[in-house]
Design an enzyme around this catalytic site. Structure first.
Site: not given
Ligand SMILES: *Cc1c(COP(=O)(O)O)cnc(C)c1O
Length: 354
Positions: A190, A99, A166
């Site tokens: 998540k 990511w 993030d």
């Molecule tokens: C799942 C995830 C993403 C991607 O998320 P989307 O909503 O599918 O774009 C980005 N960063 C992290 C840390 C993730 O766990």
């Protein structure tokens, strides 16, 4: 049989939250209408959005000068929005996995990107330490929890420039010092709600410093000015997020969520370390409390599928690892009760005995 869902995302939510959402889909507040059928600008939806915003601020102790957004698009959209809104000339990125790399790739479209450190040399099994951040960078971007590789920053870093994070997979799992960040963002699927929604906590004074024109839909300032109603946001996921945040508050807030996360991680990692049939993939101090990655120990690899089947036969579902790591991944977000983790540890111990 009771099932414990270890999916990485979309993932498990507290049963009460799923039920509250289901009930609102059928009939919201006794109105005889589904929440799905109500306008995002209606008198019924406004209090939902207001309370969701206020609760995220309350739970994370967000200081004055920050605004909370609930918009569509997912975390991946913020990979692009972040440099669009904050990168003027140069940005620093810490590369701790898939990511983080994807975020960095988007930023390169907007200016100079300095990779301050990377753990790619050891398959992203640790968090780099003691790296230097250029003092003239507009921000330092970090991924607080690496959902795929199972590593985590357990506390907020000290950085000479403001950070952007993030926090898709560990938001609301521990207290954070929001004042260290210009922006915190993530996908909701998540640890907050179902898929379709993203959140952002944005420092207003950090906006408006880039020279480029920003399309309205990608402009944090536009979303803030419109209170997350610039366009139609995902209304039902916002309601689920609200119910989930009410649940977190009722359970004791992020301090209690952190205590539970530590307890679950302690149970699972000690079984992984004790059991000769399994081993963890991440370095001790950097191991994630949210996504617990492990593999069959050398010599036992051919039993991998058998273990997935055995665990499933006892109600432990979705522990197959991400394709880039293999083995197993037990995602233990806020909703995972300690009983689920105890059962998984018991499965590992019984499987080894068999
Ligand atoms: C799942 C995830 C993403 C991607 O998320 P989307 O909503 O599918 O774009 C980005 N960063 C992290 C840390 C993730 O766990």
């Amino acid at each position: 049989m009771k099932k414990y869902n270890f999916n990485a995302g979309p993932s498990m939510l507290p049963r009460e939250v799923v039920e509250a959402t289901a009930s609102a889909v059928l009939d919201y507040n006794g109105m005889g209408l589904s929440l799905m059928e109500l306008s995002h600008r209606s008198a019924e939806f406004k209090p939902i959005l207001d309370e969701a915003r206020a609760l995220l601020k309350e739970l994370l102790d967000v200081p004055q000068g920050y605004e909370v957004l609930f918009i569509g698009g997912g975390a991946s959209m913020h990979f692009c929005m972040v440099p669009f809104n904050f990168l003027n000339r140069k940005a620093a990125y810490l590369n701790t996995g898939t990511w983080a790399s994807k975020a960095m790739k988007e930023a390169k479209l907007f200016g100079e990107v300095v990779e301050v450190a990377s753990s790619a040399d050891k398959k992203f099994s640790y968090i780099p330490k003691n790296f230097e951040v250029p003092a003239d960078a507009d921000y330092l971007h970090v991924t607080s929890n690496n959902t795929i590789y199972g590593t985590q920053l357990h506390s907020d870093l000290d950085s000479p420039v403001p950070m952007i994070a993030d926090m898709s997979s560990d938001i609301l799992s521990r207290p954070i010092d929001v004042s260290k960040y210009s922006c915190i963002y993530g996908g909701a699927q998540k640890n907050l709600a179902q898929s379709g929604l993203s959140f952002a906590i944005v420092k207003e004074s950090a906006l408006g410093k880039v020279e480029r024109a920003i399309p309205s839909i990608l402009d944090y300032g536009v979303h803030i000015a419109n209170g997350s109603l610039f366009n139609t946001p995902p209304t039902l996921p916002i309601y689920t997020a609200l119910c989930n945040m009410r649940w977190v508050k009722q359970q004791g807030g992020v301090v209690e969520m952190e205590r539970r996360a530590l307890q679950r991680a302690e149970i699972l990692y000690s079984e992984i370390d004790r059991n000769p049939m399994f081993c963890a993939t991440a370095d001790g101090e950097d191991r994630s409390y949210m996504n617990i990655d492990f593999v069959m120990a050398p010599g036992y690899e051919i039993l991998e599928e058998k273990f997935v089947e055995y665990a499933a036969s006892r109600g432990v579902v979705a522990i197959k690892g991400h394709r880039s790591v293999g083995g197993f991944r037990a995602s233990c977000y806020n909703a995972m009760p300690v009983e689920g983790v105890r059962l998984l540890a018991e499965c590992m111990s019984d499987f080894a005995k068999r």
